[in-house]
Structures are given as structure tokens and as C-alpha cells.
Write a protein that holds these residues in place. Structure first.
Motif, PDB file in Angstrom:
ATOM      1  N   GLU A   1     -41.002   1.232 -16.778  1.00  0.00           N
ATOM      2  CA  GLU A   1     -42.403   0.515 -17.170  1.00  0.00           C
ATOM      3  C   GLU A   1     -42.026  -1.039 -16.439  1.00  0.00           C
ATOM      4  O   GLU A   1     -42.861  -1.963 -15.936  1.00  0.00           O
ATOM      5  CB  GLU A   1     -42.634   0.044 -18.568  1.00  0.00           C
ATOM      6  N   ILE A   2     -41.328  -1.303 -17.051  1.00  0.00           N
ATOM      7  CA  ILE A   2     -41.081  -2.913 -16.499  1.00  0.00           C
ATOM      8  C   ILE A   2     -40.435  -3.781 -15.452  1.00  0.00           C
ATOM      9  O   ILE A   2     -41.203  -4.235 -14.700  1.00  0.00           O
ATOM     10  CB  ILE A   2     -39.589  -3.674 -17.892  1.00  0.00           C
ATOM     11  N   GLY A   3     -39.809  -2.572 -14.116  1.00  0.00           N
ATOM     12  CA  GLY A   3     -39.722  -2.568 -13.029  1.00  0.00           C
ATOM     13  C   GLY A   3     -40.892  -2.615 -12.553  1.00  0.00           C
ATOM     14  O   GLY A   3     -40.938  -3.404 -11.457  1.00  0.00           O
ATOM     15  N   GLU A   4     -41.966  -1.569 -12.958  1.00  0.00           N
ATOM     16  CA  GLU A   4     -43.012  -1.407 -11.988  1.00  0.00           C
ATOM     17  C   GLU A   4     -44.172  -3.212 -12.541  1.00  0.00           C
ATOM     18  O   GLU A   4     -44.591  -3.490 -11.101  1.00  0.00           O
ATOM     19  CB  GLU A   4     -43.746  -0.654 -12.883  1.00  0.00           C
ATOM     20  N   GLN A   5     -43.929  -3.152 -13.880  1.00  0.00           N
ATOM     21  CA  GLN A   5     -45.486  -4.122 -14.390  1.00  0.00           C
ATOM     22  C   GLN A   5     -44.487  -5.471 -13.456  1.00  0.00           C
ATOM     23  O   GLN A   5     -45.426  -6.959 -13.008  1.00  0.00           O
ATOM     24  CB  GLN A   5     -45.019  -4.652 -15.841  1.00  0.00           C
ATOM     25  N   CYS A   6     -43.205  -6.070 -13.665  1.00  0.00           N
ATOM     26  CA  CYS A   6     -42.732  -7.031 -12.191  1.00  0.00           C
ATOM     27  C   CYS A   6     -42.089  -7.068 -11.472  1.00  0.00           C
ATOM     28  O   CYS A   6     -41.829  -8.228 -10.708  1.00  0.00           O
ATOM     29  CB  CYS A   6     -41.781  -7.437 -13.858  1.00  0.00           C
ATOM     30  N   ARG A   7     -41.944  -5.600 -10.779  1.00  0.00           N
ATOM     31  CA  ARG A   7     -42.029  -5.458  -9.371  1.00  0.00           C
ATOM     32  C   ARG A   7     -40.842  -6.065  -8.712  1.00  0.00           C
ATOM     33  O   ARG A   7     -39.895  -6.710  -8.720  1.00  0.00           O
ATOM     34  CB  ARG A   7     -42.966  -6.137  -8.258  1.00  0.00           C
ATOM     35  N   LEU A   8     -39.269  -5.629 -10.308  1.00  0.00           N
ATOM     36  CA  LEU A   8     -38.125  -6.365  -9.742  1.00  0.00           C
ATOM     37  C   LEU A   8     -37.297  -5.092  -8.611  1.00  0.00           C
ATOM     38  O   LEU A   8     -37.659  -4.479  -8.590  1.00  0.00           O
ATOM     39  CB  LEU A   8     -37.141  -5.634 -11.463  1.00  0.00           C
ATOM     40  N   PRO A   9     -36.636  -6.410  -7.544  1.00  0.00           N
ATOM     41  CA  PRO A   9     -36.151  -6.568  -6.573  1.00  0.00           C
ATOM     42  C   PRO A   9     -34.988  -5.244  -7.057  1.00  0.00           C
ATOM     43  O   PRO A   9     -34.242  -5.323  -8.328  1.00  0.00           O
ATOM     44  CB  PRO A   9     -35.671  -7.360  -5.832  1.00  0.00           C
ATOM     45  N   PRO A  10     -34.398  -4.172  -6.410  1.00  0.00           N
ATOM     46  CA  PRO A  10     -32.343  -4.168  -6.206  1.00  0.00           C
ATOM     47  C   PRO A  10     -31.748  -4.844  -6.822  1.00  0.00           C
ATOM     48  O   PRO A  10     -32.084  -6.059  -6.177  1.00  0.00           O
ATOM     49  CB  PRO A  10     -32.626  -2.829  -5.197  1.00  0.00           C
ATOM     50  N   GLY A  11     -30.804  -4.784  -7.737  1.00  0.00           N
ATOM     51  CA  GLY A  11     -30.052  -6.147  -8.076  1.00  0.00           C
ATOM     52  C   GLY A  11     -30.315  -6.693  -9.191  1.00  0.00           C
ATOM     53  O   GLY A  11     -29.547  -7.361  -9.349  1.00  0.00           O
ATOM     54  N   PHE A  12     -31.602  -6.141  -9.244  1.00  0.00           N
ATOM     55  CA  PHE A  12     -31.844  -6.628 -10.863  1.00  0.00           C
ATOM     56  C   PHE A  12     -31.078  -6.467 -11.982  1.00  0.00           C
ATOM     57  O   PHE A  12     -31.024  -5.323 -12.232  1.00  0.00           O
ATOM     58  CB  PHE A  12     -33.691  -6.816 -11.045  1.00  0.00           C
ATOM     59  N   GLU A  13     -31.341  -7.150 -13.091  1.00  0.00           N
ATOM     60  CA  GLU A  13     -29.664  -6.840 -14.061  1.00  0.00           C
ATOM     61  C   GLU A  13     -30.419  -7.796 -15.670  1.00  0.00           C
ATOM     62  O   GLU A  13     -30.614  -8.829 -15.575  1.00  0.00           O
ATOM     63  CB  GLU A  13     -28.266  -7.470 -14.443  1.00  0.00           C
ATOM     64  N   SER A  14     -31.094  -7.348 -16.242  1.00  0.00           N
ATOM     65  CA  SER A  14     -32.055  -8.064 -17.935  1.00  0.00           C
ATOM     66  C   SER A  14     -31.453  -7.244 -19.195  1.00  0.00           C
ATOM     67  O   SER A  14     -30.560  -5.630 -18.714  1.00  0.00           O
ATOM     68  CB  SER A  14     -32.837  -8.486 -17.341  1.00  0.00           C
ATOM     69  N   GLU A  15     -31.675  -7.252 -19.725  1.00  0.00           N
ATOM     70  CA  GLU A  15     -31.744  -6.943 -21.326  1.00  0.00           C
ATOM     71  C   GLU A  15     -33.008  -6.460 -21.496  1.00  0.00           C
ATOM     72  O   GLU A  15     -33.660  -7.007 -21.095  1.00  0.00           O
ATOM     73  CB  GLU A  15     -30.967  -7.960 -22.217  1.00  0.00           C
ATOM     74  N   ILE A  16     -32.560  -5.152 -22.398  1.00  0.00           N
ATOM     75  CA  ILE A  16     -33.839  -4.887 -23.207  1.00  0.00           C
ATOM     76  C   ILE A  16     -33.725  -4.784 -24.383  1.00  0.00           C
ATOM     77  O   ILE A  16     -32.725  -3.405 -24.372  1.00  0.00           O
ATOM     78  CB  ILE A  16     -34.938  -3.428 -22.584  1.00  0.00           C
ATOM     79  N   SER A  17     -34.203  -4.266 -25.512  1.00  0.00           N
ATOM     80  CA  SER A  17     -33.925  -4.503 -27.068  1.00  0.00           C
ATOM     81  C   SER A  17     -35.141  -4.034 -27.581  1.00  0.00           C
ATOM     82  O   SER A  17     -35.975  -3.739 -28.003  1.00  0.00           O
ATOM     83  CB  SER A  17     -33.478  -5.969 -27.670  1.00  0.00           C
ATOM     84  N   LEU A  18     -34.889  -2.258 -27.734  1.00  0.00           N
ATOM     85  CA  LEU A  18     -35.132  -1.195 -28.385  1.00  0.00           C
ATOM     86  C   LEU A  18     -34.505  -1.817 -29.765  1.00  0.00           C
ATOM     87  O   LEU A  18     -36.108  -1.022 -30.194  1.00  0.00           O
ATOM     88  CB  LEU A  18     -34.024   0.017 -27.573  1.00  0.00           C
TER      89      LEU A  18
END
Ligand code: SAM
Length: 389
Positions: A213-230
Motif C-alpha cells: 500500500e505504501i509503495g503504491e501510494q508513495c510511488r516508491l522506486p526500487p531500492g527504497f528502504e524504510s521502516e513500518i511499525s506494525l
């Protein structure tokens, strides 16, 4: 890194935690999610950074939070607490109360405002910090101590104010990598020499859904790394079942989603604090340093909203404290005194955009307040940015 060496006792302590994580990696078949690793680094019983006895806060520790800078922070916040309590119930629950400094400042100011809560509850994962909170409160507000109650778990049902300053950033987060061929979860393994190293596995389950969902919403390019706190999302969602009337007031560093997952942060927001040095290596002296991530406030409100809670306000810390009258409280400090110079310096740090004023945000989430829904809470009266979430 050229940072001060810990004492030999502290090094031995760190080694015990390192071995505990090594064992867990082995038991899990050679790979541990970073989220679980972060949980152990901070909260492994008796060994984690928060659960063991390290100094942590203040000049002799690793970092300073707003309550440690000046009583002005709590004095301003008290106005917001008083308003929410007047519209719900006279009870405060502070989650993750650190040294207890904020609780003491809030109680003193609420007393001055004739708005004392009947109960000030504290819940903290750290038994060590609970002891420190008891000492702080016994010294600063002995006459109000009978109102303070320490809880062992979230209450089943609650009305009043739930307060968390720098709480969400201390909750475990997964690290995700968006690659050409799919979404991966970054975890911890052991290299040939037995040292911690990063290793990726395809993301699965709830994490994969959130990352897609985040990848689509924010149009993240390949190589992007980040955190998600469930964990932070789940904590916010929990209140949907527990909060009867009142509000959560959460203060932390972070952004709305589109800023959080922005090219400027293509390597994420993971940050460690060791003796006032900030660096990005979570494997440096396990248990002797803080490990944090910034907060995706869009995820927090979405999780709470999904459980029937409403967004009551969102703004920068600077704007919130100004709305709550921090400058009036500063003006009440006698001018031309060392105390005034200290307080003015702290106000500068708390308010100015290039210090804490802009990076730190305040979000209020709640239900069932008795006030006029068209009138914002006082902390959000001017400069509310709810629409950015
Ligand atoms: C960065 S410290 C902030 C302390 C304090 N609020 C301050 O501003 O100085 C984070 C605190 O949150 C506590 N904590 C983290 N997750 C928690 C949870 N799920 N429930 C209760 N306390 C938690 C930690 O033990 C620690 O005291």
C-alpha cells in the motif's frame, strides 16, 4: 565509530544481550526480523536498553527529551490535558513516562490550574524506569503521590487523557526494502565471523500488505528502504476497544506518510543514540544505546480510525505549545534571572522550527468528548494540519 567506550561492566552486560539475540537468531533458523531484534535491544527482560538500569536520560545519559529541558513543556501541555479532562473524565494515563519528570510538572501545573486529575496512572514497560518515576514524584510532588497509580497493562476501558511523549518512536519497527523483483523484509543474521549482518527475505502477511500500500501510494522506486511499525499501529488501534470518552495525545518526531516515505529518506529513519551521538548502526553496543524510528502519523490515524476513533487535531510541537500558552508561562518567570535565561533557551529549543518545533508533531485522537465538535481543542486552535495526514 570513535565514541566513548563503555565501562567493563557495561560491556559485559552488552555481551549478555548480544548472546541472547544470537540464541534467538539460531532458534529461529538463522534469521530474525529487525522488528523482533529491536524489541530485544530495547526490552529484553533485564537486558534491553529500557528494561535494564542504564542512565538513558539527561546530560549523563544518551539523549534528552522535552520534559528534561524545562518545566515549560509540561506547563503548556497541562492546559490541553485540563480541557480534555473537563470534557471526559478527570483521569490521565501516561504511557512510557520515562523519568517521571513530565508527570511531576503536569501535576504541579494542573494543581495551579485547579484541574487536578482524580488519578494519574502510569504504564511503562520498564521496571527500572518505574522505580525512577516513583523517586521523581516522591521528591517533586509528595502531597499528590496518593493520586498516582502504576499499572501493569492497558486498562480494559478508560475515559480521560492518554498521553505519550516519545512513545511511538520507541516501539519496534520492521525494515522493508522495495526491490525490482518484489518487497523484502530486512532482518538480522550472523556472518561467517559470528557478527550481526543484514539479510533480506520476501515480506509476507500484514507487513507485505502494508508495504504494498505504501509503495503504491508513495510511488516508491526500487531500492527504497524504510521502516513500518506494525506495533505502533496495533497500539493505536487497541484504543478503539478501550477508550470510552477522551483522547490520546501523542507527541513524537515524524511526518505524514508522503513526507515519511520521501526520496530524502530513501534509507529510512532508523536512528540510535549513544551518549548524545546520533548514528544509524543498531548493532553498536547492544543494550547500551537507544534505537528509534520516526513515526508515520498517517498510519497511526488510519489504524485508530479503522477502530472508530476520530482525528481531533494534528500540528507541529511548536504550534501546539504556542497554542497552549507556553509564552505566557515563560513570561511568568522573573526576568533578568538565571532561571529566565535557562527557560528562554529551552523554549527556543522546544519551539524553533530548526530545533524540535517542526520535526516533532502532536496528534490528538479520540471519541465522545462533551465539547462542541466545531470548536478545536486548544492546542490545535491555530495551525491545525490534519488535512496533511
Ligand atoms: C523515548 S522514552 C520516552 C520517555 C518519556 N515519555 C520522555 O519523554 O522522556 C520511551 C518510553 O516508552 C516506554 N515504552 C515503550 N513502549 C511501551 C509500551 N508499549 N507500553 C508502555 N511503555 C512503553 C519505554 O519503556 C520508555 O520509558
Amino acid at each position: 565509530m570513535n565514541l566513548p567506550l563503555p565501562s567493563s561492566d557495561a560491556q559485559a552486560h552488552s555481551e549478555r544481550l548480544r548472546l541472547c539475540i544470537v540464541q534467538e537468531i539460531a532458534a529461529a533458523g538463522g534469521w530474525l526480523s529487525f522488528s523482533r531484534c529491536m524489541e530485544l535491544l530495547l526490552y529484553a527482560p533485564g537486558l534491553g536498553y529500557y528494561t535494564a538500569g542504564a542512565q538513558k536520560f539527561g546530560a549523563a545519559g544518551d539523549f534528552i527529551t522535552a520534559p528534561g529541558m524545562s518545566a515549560l513543556f509540561g506547563q503548556a501541555l497541562a492546559r490541553q490535558l485540563a480541557e480534555i479532562m473537563a470534557q471526559s473524565a478527570p483521569v490521565v494515563l501516561e504511557v512510557g513516562a520515562g523519568t517521571g519528570r513530565l508527570a511531576a510538572d503536569l501535576l504541579l501545573e494542573l494543581e495551579r490550574l485547579a484541574a487536578l486529575p482524580a488519578q494519574y496512572c502510569i504504564l511503562d514497560l520498564s521496571a527500572d524506569l518505574r522505580q525512577r518515576q516513583q523517586q521523581t514524584l516522591a521528591a517533586a510532588v509528595p502531597h499528590l503521590l496518593d493520586r498516582v497509580v502504576w499499572l501493569d497493562a492497558l486498562p480494559e476501558s478508560f475515559s480521560g487523557v492518554v498521553l505519550g511523549n516519545e512513545l511511538l518512536d520507541a516501539m519496534p519497527a520492521a525494515i522493508v526494502a522495495w526491490r525490482e523483483d518484489g518487497i523484502y523484509e530486512r532482518g538480522v543474521a550472523l556472518d561467517a565471523a559470528g557478527a550481526f549482518c543484514w539479510q533480506e527475505r520476501p515480506a509476507t502477511g500484514e507487513l507485505l500488505v502494508a508495504a504494498s500500500e505504501i509503495g503504491e501510494q508513495c510511488r516508491l522506486p526500487p531500492g527504497f528502504e524504510s521502516e513500518i511499525s506494525l506495533a505502533a499501529r496495533a497500539w493505536a488501534a487497541e484504543w478503539g476497544h478501550r477508550l470510552v470518552a477522551g483522547a490520546l495525545l501523542l507527541i513524537d518526531y515524524g511526518f505524514p506518510r508522503r513526507e515519511f516515505y520521501h526520496q530524502q529518506r530513501a534509507r529510512g529513519t532508523l536512528m540510535c543514540h549513544y551518549r548524545h551521538h546520533a548514528h544509524p548502526d543498531p548493532f553498536f553496543w547492544p543494550g547500551l544505546q537507544d534505537v528509534t524510528v520516526h513515526v508515520d502519523f498517517t498510519a497511526i490515524i488510519a489504524a485508530a480510525h479503522g477502530q472508530g476513533l476520530e482525528l481531533l487535531g494534528y500540528t507541529s510541537q511548536g504550534q501546539f505549545l504556542l497554542n497552549c500558552g507556553i509564552l505566557d508561562r515563560l513570561a511568568a518567570v522573573p526576568a533578568d534571572t538565571p532561571e529566565y535565561i535557562r527557560a528562554a533557551g529551552a523554549a527556543n529549543k522546544l519551539l524553533m522550527p530548526h530545533e524540535m518545533g517542526e520535526l516533532f508533531k502532536v496528534i490528538a485522537i479520540g471519541r465522545g468528548l462533551a465539547g462542541d465538535a466545531a470548536v478545536p481543542l486548544c492546542g490545535f486552535a491555530s495551525g491545525d494540519q490534519s488535512r496533511r495526514l
